[in-house]
Design a protein around this motif. Structure first.
Motif, PDB file in Angstrom:
ATOM      1  N   ALA A 312       0.831  -1.204   0.000  1.00  0.00           N
ATOM      2  CA  ALA A 312       0.000   0.000   0.000  1.00  0.00           C
ATOM      3  C   ALA A 312       0.865   1.253   0.000  1.00  0.00           C
ATOM      4  CB  ALA A 312      -0.939  -0.003   1.206  1.00  0.00           C
ATOM      5  N   ALA A 313       1.899   1.254   0.823  1.00  0.00           N
ATOM      6  CA  ALA A 313       2.800   2.413   0.867  1.00  0.00           C
ATOM      7  C   ALA A 313       3.554   2.570  -0.449  1.00  0.00           C
ATOM      8  CB  ALA A 313       3.774   2.262   2.030  1.00  0.00           C
ATOM      9  N   GLN A 314       4.031   1.469  -1.007  1.00  0.00           N
ATOM     10  CA  GLN A 314       4.778   1.540  -2.263  1.00  0.00           C
ATOM     11  C   GLN A 314       3.906   2.065  -3.400  1.00  0.00           C
ATOM     12  OE1 GLN A 314       5.893  -2.587  -2.262  1.00  0.00           O
ATOM     13  NE2 GLN A 314       7.993  -2.159  -1.591  1.00  0.00           N
ATOM     14  N   LEU A 315       2.685   1.540  -3.510  1.00  0.00           N
ATOM     15  CA  LEU A 315       1.808   1.963  -4.599  1.00  0.00           C
ATOM     16  C   LEU A 315       1.365   3.414  -4.443  1.00  0.00           C
ATOM     17  CD1 LEU A 315      -0.424  -1.218  -5.048  1.00  0.00           C
ATOM     18  CD2 LEU A 315       1.409  -0.417  -6.552  1.00  0.00           C
ATOM     19  N   ALA A 316       1.101   3.831  -3.202  1.00  0.00           N
ATOM     20  CA  ALA A 316       0.705   5.221  -2.978  1.00  0.00           C
ATOM     21  C   ALA A 316       1.824   6.168  -3.386  1.00  0.00           C
ATOM     22  CB  ALA A 316       0.334   5.431  -1.514  1.00  0.00           C
ATOM     23  N   ARG A 317       3.047   5.820  -3.038  1.00  0.00           N
ATOM     24  CA  ARG A 317       4.183   6.672  -3.389  1.00  0.00           C
ATOM     25  C   ARG A 317       4.414   6.684  -4.897  1.00  0.00           C
ATOM     26  NH1 ARG A 317       8.681   5.756   1.431  1.00  0.00           N
ATOM     27  NH2 ARG A 317       7.241   6.178   3.164  1.00  0.00           N
ATOM     28  N   LEU A 318       4.255   5.533  -5.517  1.00  0.00           N
ATOM     29  CA  LEU A 318       4.450   5.454  -6.959  1.00  0.00           C
ATOM     30  C   LEU A 318       3.354   6.221  -7.696  1.00  0.00           C
ATOM     31  CD1 LEU A 318       6.122   4.223  -9.277  1.00  0.00           C
ATOM     32  CD2 LEU A 318       4.613   2.228  -9.172  1.00  0.00           C
ATOM     33  N   ARG A 319       2.115   6.055  -7.274  1.00  0.00           N
ATOM     34  CA  ARG A 319       0.999   6.737  -7.932  1.00  0.00           C
ATOM     35  C   ARG A 319       1.149   8.246  -7.860  1.00  0.00           C
ATOM     36  NH1 ARG A 319      -4.542   5.584  -9.128  1.00  0.00           N
ATOM     37  NH2 ARG A 319      -5.707   7.533  -9.222  1.00  0.00           N
ATOM     38  N   GLU A 320       1.545   8.741  -6.690  1.00  0.00           N
ATOM     39  CA  GLU A 320       1.649  10.180  -6.474  1.00  0.00           C
ATOM     40  C   GLU A 320       3.014  10.737  -6.863  1.00  0.00           C
ATOM     41  OE1 GLU A 320      -1.074  11.643  -5.727  1.00  0.00           O
ATOM     42  OE2 GLU A 320      -2.166   9.776  -5.292  1.00  0.00           O
TER      43      GLU A 320
END
Length: 429
Positions: A312-320
């Motif tokens: 969740a943290a990785q995807l949130a950082r990648l998305r943003e």
């Protein structure tokens, strides 16, 4: 009835990432009665347990179909719609009540070993799921599914079963309502489910916007999105949690905020099935309640929230495109305090006085916990370095259900053999 735990540190499980070093936590009658630094602890003659590692809250899995351990790894490579219709639903139609109870028992024991003490289950045979959870010693919210599949009764019968079970809820097993989705359940049935959930104070969990195309037919017919349809048909309000919520625009998120609908964010399942990446940061910034879920172990393919909170943290950082889009304390909170809030259970998810004594001992005597310069490093390591393999002990309401990585309540080897035998039978047809 009273017990004192001492640990290297207590990680509270709040959004700020609060850590209490050299900590004491007292348990009485299954509840936390005191937590704080050892130097400030009240006198006590209670039996004590000294833990060399870190004590964290039992995690809360906000969306699971745990008995699908029977189908783990099957339908590999298929998108969601084909995966359901060609592989999962035909095999689920062959399930027996005994299959479901065995599978739930095995899955519940697996979650406890991973530090997950509570799960929200949407699956058939709710009484069998409840029996399994009572056997392992875990907690669950068991939502009877509403879905139009052969062999599982009419929608009216399914809803009556869900409501009828409500009186059997207790602190260990709570019953709820689980209409599958707006694309599989008629809107009048969804309206009735929402009304029943509000009348009886039940959690209603429903799949929403998991894939980009699942709502196309409804959009063509009604001209609005699924969240707008649910609002228009009075499904929302009360205790509602939408699972996945990947493909939501600003108007949809505003509906969720306005109606205080929570989200079960399932990054592992969403990436495996190529469903998409949810707008997690936007949800949190709007004040929408969010908790992490694994989804079923046939679409993840495990029940490990440590993996999902990290993803969740990785995807949130990648998305943003922002390394601060989701901090380590927020990521851990999404599996603990925030997850408990998402299912409206303020008695769970954080190590605070008055909450349930659902505790997890994480081994800190490992290179993954090194170095520690200050207290914030403990939370950082929990998110980025440590995994479920570091869980040593688990307690639910102060009762030990995992000791040194082994279940104290069930024979996991026998359960694995049962899952193997039953899973192969279901696959053969």
């Amino acid at each position: 009835m009273a017990h004192r735990f001492t640990a290297r540190a207590v990680v509270v499980g709040d959004r700020a990432g609060t850590v209490v070093p050299d900590a004491v936590l007292d348990v009485e009658d299954g509840l936390i009665s005191w937590v704080g630094p050892a130097g400030e602890a009240p006198a006590s003659d209670a039996e004590g347990t000294r833990l060399p590692g870190v004590l964290v809250p039992g995690m809360v899995n906000t969306h699971s179909h745990a008995p699908m351990v029977l189908f783990r790894g099957q339908g590999e490579g298929l998108p969601l719609d084909r995966w359901l219709r060609e592989v999962m639903w035909p095999r689920e139609a062959r399930l027996t009540p005994e299959d479901i109870e065995v599978a739930m028992t095995a899955a519940s024991a697996e979650m406890l070993r991973h530090g997950v003490t509570t799960s929200v289950e949407m699956y058939f045979q709710p009484e069998r799921l409840a029996a399994a959870v009572r056997t392992t010693g875990a907690r669950a919210v068991v939502a009877n599914p509403l879905i139009g599949l052969p062999g599982f009764g009419t929608f009216d019968e399914q809803l009556a079963t869900a409501v009828g079970l409500a009186a059997s809820s207790d602190e260990q097993v709570e019953f709820g309502i689980g209409p599958h989705s707006a694309y599989t359940v008629p809107l009048p049935v969804l309206r009735d489910a929402g009304a029943a959930a509000r009348e009886h104070g039940l959690l209603l969990t429903v799949h929403v916007a998991e894939t980009a195309t699942e709502g196309d037919d409804l959009l063509t017919e009604h001209g609005v999105s699924v969240p707008q349809l649910l609002a228009a048909h009075d499904v929302l309000g009360g205790r509602v949690i939408g699972a996945h919520c990947v493909h939501m625009d600003d108007a949809d998120l505003e509906i969720w905020r306005e109606h205080d609908v929570a989200v079960a964010h399932c990054p592992g399942s969403n990436t495996k099935l190529a469903s998409g990446t949810a707008r997690l940061r936007d949800m949190l910034d709007r004040g929408i309640r969010v908790g992490i879920g694994t989804d079923g172990p046939a679409s993840n393919d495990n029940l490990d929230l440590f993996e999902d909170l990290r993803l969740a943290a990785q995807l949130a950082r990648l998305r943003e495109r922002d390394a601060l889009a989701l901090t380590a304390p927020e990521a851990f909170w999404l599996a603990t305090g925030a997850a408990a809030a998402a299912i409206d259970r303020p008695d769970l998810g954080q190590l605070e006085v008055g909450r349930r004594a659902d505790l997890v001992h994480v081994d800190a005597d490992d290179i993954a916990f090194t170095p520690v310069g200050d207290l914030t490093d403990l939370v950082t390591h929990l998110v980025w370095s440590v995994g479920s393999r570091h869980v040593r002990d688990t307690w639910v309401a102060g009762r030990q259900v995992v000791r040194d990585g082994v279940s104290t309540t069930v024979d996991e080897a026998e359960l694995r053999a049962q899952v193997q035998e039953r899973g192969l039978r279901l696959a053969r047809g």
